[in-house]
Enzyme design. Structure first.
Site, PDB file in Angstrom:
ATOM      1  N   TYR A  56       0.833  -1.205   0.000  1.00 31.58           N
ATOM      2  CA  TYR A  56       0.000   0.000   0.000  1.00 31.58           C
ATOM      3  C   TYR A  56       0.867   1.254   0.000  1.00 31.58           C
ATOM      4  O   TYR A  56       1.647   1.486   0.921  1.00 31.58           O
ATOM      5  CB  TYR A  56      -0.968   0.012   1.192  1.00 31.58           C
ATOM      6  N   HIS A 114       0.204 -11.908   1.134  1.00 27.72           N
ATOM      7  CA  HIS A 114      -0.846 -11.102   0.490  1.00 27.72           C
ATOM      8  C   HIS A 114      -1.670 -11.917  -0.519  1.00 27.72           C
ATOM      9  O   HIS A 114      -2.879 -11.768  -0.615  1.00 27.72           O
ATOM     10  CB  HIS A 114      -0.200  -9.885  -0.174  1.00 27.72           C
TER      11      HIS A 114
HETATM   12  N1  LIG Z   1      -5.803  -8.561   1.102  1.00 28.49           N
HETATM   13  C1  LIG Z   1      -6.173  -7.943   0.009  1.00 28.49           C
HETATM   14  O1  LIG Z   1      -5.866  -8.372  -1.126  1.00 28.49           O
HETATM   15  C2  LIG Z   1      -7.002  -6.694   0.108  1.00 28.49           C
HETATM   16  C3  LIG Z   1      -7.644  -6.174  -1.026  1.00 28.49           C
HETATM   17  C4  LIG Z   1      -8.440  -5.036  -0.892  1.00 28.49           C
HETATM   18  C5  LIG Z   1      -8.555  -4.430   0.354  1.00 28.49           C
HETATM   19  N2  LIG Z   1      -7.875  -4.916   1.443  1.00 28.49           N
HETATM   20  C6  LIG Z   1      -7.954  -4.257   2.781  1.00 28.49           C
HETATM   21  O2  LIG Z   1      -9.318  -4.015   3.094  1.00 28.49           O
HETATM   22  C7  LIG Z   1      -9.524  -2.630   3.317  1.00 28.49           C
HETATM   23  C8  LIG Z   1     -10.924  -2.215   2.905  1.00 28.49           C
HETATM   24  O3  LIG Z   1     -11.159  -2.446   1.542  1.00 28.49           O
HETATM   25  P1  LIG Z   1     -11.172  -1.301   0.427  1.00 28.49           P
HETATM   26  O4  LIG Z   1     -10.407  -0.122   0.887  1.00 28.49           O
HETATM   27  O5  LIG Z   1     -10.760  -1.974  -0.836  1.00 28.49           O
HETATM   28  O6  LIG Z   1     -12.719  -0.952   0.250  1.00 28.49           O
HETATM   29  P2  LIG Z   1     -13.936  -0.572   1.205  1.00 28.49           P
HETATM   30  O7  LIG Z   1     -13.538  -0.489   2.607  1.00 28.49           O
HETATM   31  O8  LIG Z   1     -15.044  -1.469   0.812  1.00 28.49           O
HETATM   32  O9  LIG Z   1     -14.309   0.889   0.654  1.00 28.49           O
HETATM   33  C9  LIG Z   1     -13.513   2.013   0.851  1.00 28.49           C
HETATM   34  C10 LIG Z   1     -14.233   3.204   0.214  1.00 28.49           C
HETATM   35  O10 LIG Z   1     -15.498   3.369   0.852  1.00 28.49           O
HETATM   36  C11 LIG Z   1     -15.617   4.697   1.352  1.00 28.49           C
HETATM   37  N3  LIG Z   1     -16.328   4.641   2.636  1.00 28.49           N
HETATM   38  C12 LIG Z   1     -15.903   4.138   3.811  1.00 28.49           C
HETATM   39  N4  LIG Z   1     -16.843   4.269   4.768  1.00 28.49           N
HETATM   40  C13 LIG Z   1     -17.905   4.877   4.168  1.00 28.49           C
HETATM   41  C14 LIG Z   1     -19.172   5.306   4.624  1.00 28.49           C
HETATM   42  N5  LIG Z   1     -19.557   5.124   5.891  1.00 28.49           N
HETATM   43  N6  LIG Z   1     -20.002   5.906   3.724  1.00 28.49           N
HETATM   44  C15 LIG Z   1     -19.640   6.093   2.435  1.00 28.49           C
HETATM   45  N7  LIG Z   1     -18.448   5.711   1.948  1.00 28.49           N
HETATM   46  C16 LIG Z   1     -17.579   5.112   2.812  1.00 28.49           C
HETATM   47  C17 LIG Z   1     -14.221   5.216   1.531  1.00 28.49           C
HETATM   48  O11 LIG Z   1     -14.258   6.632   1.403  1.00 28.49           O
HETATM   49  P3  LIG Z   1     -13.271   7.644   2.200  1.00 28.49           P
HETATM   50  O12 LIG Z   1     -11.931   6.989   2.230  1.00 28.49           O
HETATM   51  O13 LIG Z   1     -13.373   8.874   1.391  1.00 28.49           O
HETATM   52  O14 LIG Z   1     -13.844   7.818   3.592  1.00 28.49           O
HETATM   53  C18 LIG Z   1     -13.502   4.536   0.382  1.00 28.49           C
HETATM   54  O15 LIG Z   1     -13.698   5.240  -0.809  1.00 28.49           O
HETATM   55  C19 LIG Z   1      -8.408  -1.981   2.472  1.00 28.49           C
HETATM   56  O16 LIG Z   1      -8.218  -0.627   2.787  1.00 28.49           O
HETATM   57  C20 LIG Z   1      -7.261  -2.898   2.792  1.00 28.49           C
HETATM   58  O17 LIG Z   1      -6.731  -2.609   4.077  1.00 28.49           O
HETATM   59  C21 LIG Z   1      -7.133  -6.055   1.334  1.00 28.49           C
END
Ligand SMILES: NC(=O)c1ccc[n+]([C@@H]2O[C@H](COP(=O)([O-])OP(=O)(O)OC[C@H]3O[C@@H](n4cnc5c(N)ncnc54)[C@H](OP(=O)(O)O)[C@@H]3O)[C@@H](O)[C@H]2O)c1
Length: 280
Positions: A56, A114
């Site tokens: 990241y 990962h």
């Molecule tokens: N192991 C893997 O391969 C893998 C892959 C993907 C993700 N991950 C991990 O999982 C975490 C979460 O997944 P993600 O970041 O892909 O997606 P997510 O959490 O599903 O979505 C993040 C998005 O949703 C928005 N958001 C968050 N809370 C909200 C709310 N209450 N209302 C409206 N919008 C909201 C955020 O906006 P703002 O930021 O503008 O608040 C951001 O744009 C990642 O950050 C990472 O740590 C791991």
């Protein structure tokens, strides 16, 4: 506000069910203050499980996490990840040392592979075991592992000590319900659900909005409450906006009814059979 439910890891340790993701954080120095403030607010609200990775922001997210947890490291449960291309025994150890430096800490609480790469799993496992022996990590796990990968992993000596499998899971990505999720439950390996609101792409859905209106909640909160109702699963939304962090914490207090679940099942049907694990 109710207390945050805890998930028991195979080690016996408990962690808050709801944590904070960091993908796409630490990429732009102009957003740094905002990102650090969001993570700190999350910590104040009890979201002390923080998920990051060497990938990241090319290490930038780990540096940002270091700033957010400064002075309160012991409250936090930090998850980080080694990239597959680094996952030989020596490569895993070296990658972890670099992560520790960026995180400005002496240990990572849960260190994940990962996704699967070319190096043999035995190699990565040997790296994890050396890191546990030296105290650099407290436990290890995997990410994006499907059932066949998990079968292979637990058949290896020491493989059953896997602390978690972090995978894509949300209303629109329910594939694991037909295979991986029951497998992990049978083997006592908790799932950590990533992208629980499908990176924001779920939020305009009509069915989700209808349920949200009934609860005077937002669609994001309903999407989170739907995953969080499964009490053995950790969930790690990423939020940079302070209002989003507050909303996400409050999602823990939403109890979905049978009517809500029925409507959501019709809009987002469960899988009919096994299919390959999806990833983002
Ligand atoms: N192991 C893997 O391969 C893998 C892959 C993907 C993700 N991950 C991990 O999982 C975490 C979460 O997944 P993600 O970041 O892909 O997606 P997510 O959490 O599903 O979505 C993040 C998005 O949703 C928005 N958001 C968050 N809370 C909200 C709310 N209450 N209302 C409206 N919008 C909201 C955020 O906006 P703002 O930021 O503008 O608040 C951001 O744009 C990642 O950050 C990472 O740590 C791991």
């Amino acid at each position: 506000m109710s207390a945050i439910p805890q998930v028991r890891l195979p080690s016996g340790e408990t962690v808050p069910q709801l944590g904070q993701g960091t993908w796409h954080m630490g990429e732009n120095s102009r957003l740094r203050k905002e990102e650090v403030a969001a993570l700190k607010l999350g910590l104040d609200l009890g979201l002390t499980l923080i998920d990051t990775a060497e990938m990241y922001g090319n290490g930038g997210a780990e540096e940002m996490v270091a700033e957010a947890v400064q002075g309160r490291r012991d409250e936090c449960f930090i998850v980080s990840k080694v990239l597959p291309e680094n996952s030989t025994k020596a490569g895993t150890i070296a990658a972890c040392e670099r992560s520790l430096k960026r995180l400005k800490t002496d240990r990572i609480d849960l260190y994940l592979l990962h996704w699967r790469g070319r190096p043999k799993l035995e190699e990565t496992l040997a790296g994890f075991e050396a890191l546990i022996a030296s105290g650099a990590i407290r436990s290890w796990g995997v990410s994006n592992f499907d059932v066949d990968d998990m079968d292979e992993l637990v058949a290896l000596p020491g493989g059953a000590a896997c602390g978690s499998n972090q995978v894509l899971y949300n209303l629109r990505r329910r594939g694991i319900e037909a295979g991986l999720l029951p497998w992990c439950r049978e083997h006592g390996i908790p799932i950590m659900a990533y992208s629980p609101i499908e990176q924001g792409r779920l939020l305009r859905d009509r069915a989700l909005t209808a349920v949200a209106i009934r609860h005077r909640a937002t669609p994001a909160q309903i999407a989170l409450a739907w995953v969080l109702r499964q009490k053995d699963m950790m969930v790690i939304p990423k939020a940079t906006m302070l209002e989003h962090v507050r909303e996400n914490r409050a999602a823990l207090d939403i109890k979905l009814t049978e009517q809500d679940l029925g409507e959501l099942n019709r809009a987002f049907p469960p899988p009919k059979g096994r299919r390959p694990l999806e990833l983002l």
